[in-house]
Design a protein around this motif. Structure first.
Motif, PDB file in Angstrom:
ATOM      1  N   GLN A  53      -3.015  11.827  -1.195  1.00 17.36           N
ATOM      2  CA  GLN A  53      -4.304  12.389  -1.617  1.00 17.36           C
ATOM      3  C   GLN A  53      -5.453  11.680  -0.891  1.00 17.36           C
ATOM      4  OE1 GLN A  53      -5.037  12.523  -5.852  1.00 17.36           O
ATOM      5  NE2 GLN A  53      -7.098  13.347  -5.570  1.00 17.36           N
ATOM      6  N   TRP A  54      -5.327  10.396  -0.727  1.00 17.65           N
ATOM      7  CA  TRP A  54      -6.346   9.634   0.012  1.00 17.65           C
ATOM      8  C   TRP A  54      -6.436  10.163   1.444  1.00 17.65           C
ATOM      9  CZ3 TRP A  54      -7.110   6.347   4.197  1.00 17.65           C
ATOM     10  CH2 TRP A  54      -8.215   5.491   4.143  1.00 17.65           C
ATOM     11  N   ASN A 103       3.411   4.690  -4.823  1.00 19.44           N
ATOM     12  CA  ASN A 103       2.017   4.867  -4.376  1.00 19.44           C
ATOM     13  C   ASN A 103       1.853   6.086  -3.482  1.00 19.44           C
ATOM     14  OD1 ASN A 103       0.850   2.746  -5.652  1.00 19.44           O
ATOM     15  ND2 ASN A 103       0.713   1.420  -3.837  1.00 19.44           N
ATOM     16  N   THR A 117      -8.157  13.373   1.576  1.00 15.54           N
ATOM     17  CA  THR A 117      -9.604  13.173   1.405  1.00 15.54           C
ATOM     18  C   THR A 117     -10.261  12.849   2.744  1.00 15.54           C
ATOM     19  OG1 THR A 117      -9.145  12.370  -0.823  1.00 15.54           O
ATOM     20  CG2 THR A 117     -11.346  11.920   0.057  1.00 15.54           C
ATOM     21  N   ARG A 177       0.829  -1.208   0.000  1.00 14.64           N
ATOM     22  CA  ARG A 177       0.000   0.000   0.000  1.00 14.64           C
ATOM     23  C   ARG A 177       0.863   1.259   0.000  1.00 14.64           C
ATOM     24  NH1 ARG A 177      -5.226   1.805   1.829  1.00 14.64           N
ATOM     25  NH2 ARG A 177      -5.099   3.772   2.950  1.00 14.64           N
ATOM     26  N   PRO A 236       2.119   9.388  -3.633  1.00 16.78           N
ATOM     27  CA  PRO A 236       1.253  10.528  -3.982  1.00 16.78           C
ATOM     28  C   PRO A 236      -0.239  10.175  -3.851  1.00 16.78           C
ATOM     29  CG  PRO A 236       2.936  10.197  -5.675  1.00 16.78           C
ATOM     30  CD  PRO A 236       3.048   9.047  -4.722  1.00 16.78           C
ATOM     31  N   ARG A 237      -0.598   9.002  -4.348  1.00 23.58           N
ATOM     32  CA  ARG A 237      -1.998   8.573  -4.280  1.00 23.58           C
ATOM     33  C   ARG A 237      -2.470   8.460  -2.832  1.00 23.58           C
ATOM     34  NH1 ARG A 237      -4.423   3.979  -5.263  1.00 23.58           N
ATOM     35  NH2 ARG A 237      -2.511   2.780  -5.071  1.00 23.58           N
ATOM     36  N   ILE A 238      -1.608   7.927  -1.981  1.00 22.61           N
ATOM     37  CA  ILE A 238      -1.965   7.759  -0.575  1.00 22.61           C
ATOM     38  C   ILE A 238      -2.080   9.112   0.125  1.00 22.61           C
ATOM     39  CG2 ILE A 238      -1.141   6.888   1.640  1.00 22.61           C
ATOM     40  CD1 ILE A 238      -2.296   4.679  -0.070  1.00 22.61           C
ATOM     41  N   PRO A 256      -3.377  16.120  -7.745  1.00 16.84           N
ATOM     42  CA  PRO A 256      -2.469  15.524  -8.736  1.00 16.84           C
ATOM     43  C   PRO A 256      -1.659  16.568  -9.514  1.00 16.84           C
ATOM     44  CG  PRO A 256      -4.634  14.492  -8.856  1.00 16.84           C
ATOM     45  CD  PRO A 256      -4.774  15.682  -7.947  1.00 16.84           C
ATOM     46  N   SER A 259       2.286  16.872  -9.451  1.00 17.71           N
ATOM     47  CA  SER A 259       2.998  16.648 -10.692  1.00 17.71           C
ATOM     48  C   SER A 259       3.861  17.849 -11.074  1.00 17.71           C
ATOM     49  CB  SER A 259       1.959  16.298 -11.760  1.00 17.71           C
ATOM     50  OG  SER A 259       2.508  16.363 -13.001  1.00 17.71           O
TER      51      SER A 259
END
Ligand code: AMP
Ligand code: MG
Length: 490
Positions: free
Chosen positions: A295-296, A289, A299, A284, A291-293, A328, A332
């Motif tokens: 953002q999660w 991963n 959230t 995980r 950046p995605r985490i 993102p 980026s």
């Protein structure tokens, strides 16, 4: 001489349900292992006094200094995606806040200082290994110019903590611009305590985003501010090959500092899927991963703030989504700008992103060392590509890419030495390599030998300098030195 901390305690002045008042548990024989003298001075503390026996007692939690109002902070958090409504400082105690020489409020917290009402089944203690790891890596991050909590001191307690075996106990004195986490908001959201959420948000704005107070929609702006800082932070991590390892929402600071150094590690060979943490079985929190985490996690913060956005729930959700949607792009932009600097580009042109991605892909295929490839690319900019190409299993893969890179850099007017200096200023030579950190910990834990720790800390304080005599610290591990897993150490 007595130790004087000019404490202020604004968090302890918040309502009672924000924390539990609890003093550190005294330990038998504290011994100061390391004092971060420059940081002490930055905090307005006298390093000579902190190095006395009384200083060691304070830093070990044996004596509570005058003016402290010790508390364990309440927080919740998503751990590996699962919500836990109550976590809190189970082995950390906030002594108080001081204003540093730049006028910034800093928490002074003892980590490993004994049980608190939030300890659950834990003993409230920390072992020496993880304390040294946090000291080394957090100070290395600071030297790399990455926002982070810092380490003021490491003390051994003279007592043992029981993990798989009995290990020497230790206390880390951690310094942070605050210890308020996404999980702190979640704690009150889970209790549907909107008043507490508002108090917390106002405190965070005053402390970390003062420019937002008094604006029209301060809570929206707060979310946007956290999104921007987290997106930038994770970009900085990726640009040095850092893997946090346990990006739970309780380990995600709303100030935008890196916090909670557990199973964190820097990668040697570039591998976007790299995971070191023994407990991250699903990957995980793998390198790419992150950046995605982040953002999660942002959230989850947004969900907490919804009640403060207004009474119209649908409108609040739409507004939150719009703010989160910027993540993102912010990430980026920061990441691509950082990569351009790493390969020595002063301007942005069409095709740069693809050019750099081709390098990263070749590095991954060829198990190229992340840190050394970029550092030695600086040498290559000066004409000597031998060390850079040597990072690649198939050096021809580098040569092919380097040809295109030279064509691109030739379009810019900067001189070779200008380019090389700019690259060396962003591409470190020295990172806290796992095998080095591990060796330092072994020497300390097994032989009570702190000389390797001192030397590593010293080298990592100047990561961008070619330090004569310390070249070995730049080297990746030999095959039998490779550390494949790191542990939380709780
Ligand atoms: P961490 O994984 O270090 O971020 O910790 C997650 C939670 O476990 C936090 O609430 C910590 O305070 C708590 N915790 C970790 N280690 C201990 C310990 N040895 N004793 C008590 N609580 C702990
Ligand atoms: Mg934590």
């Amino acid at each position: 001489m007595t130790v004087h901390f000019p404490f202020q305690n604004t968090y302890a002045a918040l309502p009672d349900n924000f924390f539990a008042r609890v003093a550190p548990t005294p330990v038998s024989a504290p011994r100061l292992i390391k004092l971060n003298r420059p940081l002490a001075v930055q905090l307005g503390l006298d390093p000579d006094v902190l190095e006395t026996a009384e200083g060691a007692e304070i830093l070990a939690g044996k004596t509570v200094p005058a003016g402290a109002d010790p508390i364990a902070m309440a927080y919740a958090g998503h751990q590996f995606g699962n919500f836990v409504p109550q976590l809190g400082d189970g082995r950390a105690i906030l002594l108080g806040e001081v204003i540093d020489r730049d006028g910034i409020r800093r928490d002074i917290q003892l980590k490993g200082s004994g049980p608190t009402p939030f300890s659950r089944r834990g003993d409230g203690r920390a072992a020496l290994g993880p304390v040294l790891r946090e000291y080394i890596v957090s100070e290395a991050m600071f030297a790399l110019h990455i926002p982070t909590t810092r380490s003021l001191a490491a003390v051994i307690t003279g007592e043992h903590v029981l993990r798989e075996t009995a290990l020497p106990g230790a206390v880390l004195t951690r310094v942070a611009s605050s210890h308020i986490r996404v999980g702190t908001f979640q704690y009150f959201a889970a209790r549907r305590d909107t008043e507490a959420l508002r108090r917390l948000a106002d405190h965070v704005i005053a402390r970390h985003y003062p420019e937002l107070s008094g604006t029209e929609r301060p809570y929206h702006a707060l979310l946007a501010g956290v999104v921007a800082r987290q997106a930038n932070l994770v970009a900085r991590w990726l640009l040095v090959g850092f893997i946090h390892g346990v990006m739970n929402t309780d380990n995600s600071s709303v100030s935008g500092e890196t916090i909670d150094y557990g199973p964190c590690a820097f990668m040697d060979a570039y591998n976007p899927l790299q995971v070191f943490s023994s407990i991250d079985e699903m990957g995980r929190y793998a390198y790419a991963n992150q950046p995605r985490i982040a953002q999660w996690n942002a959230t989850r913060l947004a969900e907490c703030l919804l009640p403060l956005f207004g009474d119209d729930r649908d409108k609040a959700v739409a507004e939150a989504q719009e703010i989160l949607g910027a993540f993102p792009e912010i990430f980026s932009t920061a990441y691509q700008a950082g990569l351009r600097r790493k390969v020595g580009l002063f301007t942005a042109r069409d095709g740069d992103e693809a050019l750099i991605q081709d390098l990263l892909d070749a590095m991954a295929r060829n198990q190229a060392d992340f840190t050394l490839t970029f550092r030695k690319l600086g040498e290559a900019a000066g004409g000597d590509a031998s060390d850079a190409r040597a990072q690649f299993i198939d050096p021809a893969a580098f040569d092919e890419w380097a040809g295109r890179w030279r064509e691109r850099t030739a379009l810019e007017p900067q001189s070779v030495s200008e380019r090389q200096a700019a690259m060396h200023a962003v591409n470190p030579l020295f990172i806290p390599r796992n095998h080095r950190v591990e060796a330092v910990i072994q020497a300390a834990v097994n032989n009570d030998d702190y000389a390797p720790f001192e030397e590593l800390v010293k080298v990592l304080a100047k990561p961008f300098d070619d330090q004569a005599g310390y070249a070995a610290y730049a080297e990746p591990p030999l095959p039998d030195q490779r550390v494949l897993q790191t542990f939380c150490g709780t």
